[in-house]
Design an enzyme around this catalytic site. Structure first.
Site, short mmCIF file in Angstrom:
data_model
loop_
_atom_site.label_atom_id
_atom_site.label_comp_id
_atom_site.label_asym_id
_atom_site.label_seq_id
_atom_site.Cartn_x
_atom_site.Cartn_y
_atom_site.Cartn_z
N SER A 38 -2.70 4.77 1.14
CA SER A 38 -1.82 3.69 0.51
C SER A 38 -1.34 2.61 1.11
CB SER A 38 -0.25 4.62 0.42
OG SER A 38 0.36 4.61 1.81
N LYS A 80 5.01 2.21 4.85
CA LYS A 80 5.16 1.18 3.69
C LYS A 80 5.32 -0.19 4.00
CE LYS A 80 4.24 4.74 1.11
NZ LYS A 80 2.71 5.13 0.66
#
Length: 181
Positions: A38, A80
């Protein structure tokens, strides 16, 4: 008697060293193993990093910082990038980020990676269009690999208590040593 004193001193020193090491790796820097894709093309699966745990204050968190977050919904730590800060309106339109209706460049995204990803996944947009307004205590987080990231778009915004650490350094593999930014 002298040997007993040396043994006790050695044991006390070892306990202190262990306690200090645990304290450092729990409250100062957090060792992290990157799991998944990700955050590609910035961080890669199986990278090992040390993340700053003492800089987690709302005044220290800036747009585009890389954060380790605890996701209650996933029951795990995830990594993230901070896209939206408290009170902001975040909008993506045609792969362009707008914050409070002002265009914001995303220089951390590699244009070649973005274009290749769109071809691989047969899509016109790297980041689907959306708009969200954050409350005064919320942060919007996204992975750099937008087509393969479970982030605030699905999990919702995060609060400061969810953020475990920000930024840091990738240490392994040695060929990937870099500051996380």
């Amino acid at each position: 008697m002298k040997n007993v004193k040396k043994t006790i001193t050695s044991v006390v020193e070892m306990v202190l060293i262990i306690a200090m090491t645990i304290g450092i790796f729990k409250f100062v820097v957090i060792p992290v193993r990157i799991e998944g894709v990700s955050m590609e093309n910035t961080l890669f699966d199986k990278n090992i990093a040390l993340v700053n745990a003492i800089g987690v204050h709302k005044d220290n968190i800036k747009r585009f910082d890389i954060a380790i977050i605890y996701s209650e919904e996933l029951d795990e730590k995830i990594i993230k990038r901070v896209i939206g800060l408290p009170g902001e309106t975040i909008r993506y339109q045609n792969d362009v980020l707008y914050v409070n209706n002002e265009l914001v460049e995303q220089d951390f995204l590699d244009p070649e990676f973005v274009e290749n990803s769109k071809k691989i996944y047969n899509t016109e947009l790297f980041t689907d269009d959306f708009e969200v307004t954050l409350k005064n205590d919320e942060y919007f987080m996204m992975g750099d690999n937008r087509l393969r990231s479970t982030d605030s778009r699905e999990l919702g915004p995060f609060v400061i208590e969810d953020i475990i650490g920000i930024n840091g350094v990738v240490l392994f593999p040695f060929s990937n040593i870099q500051w996380m930014n």
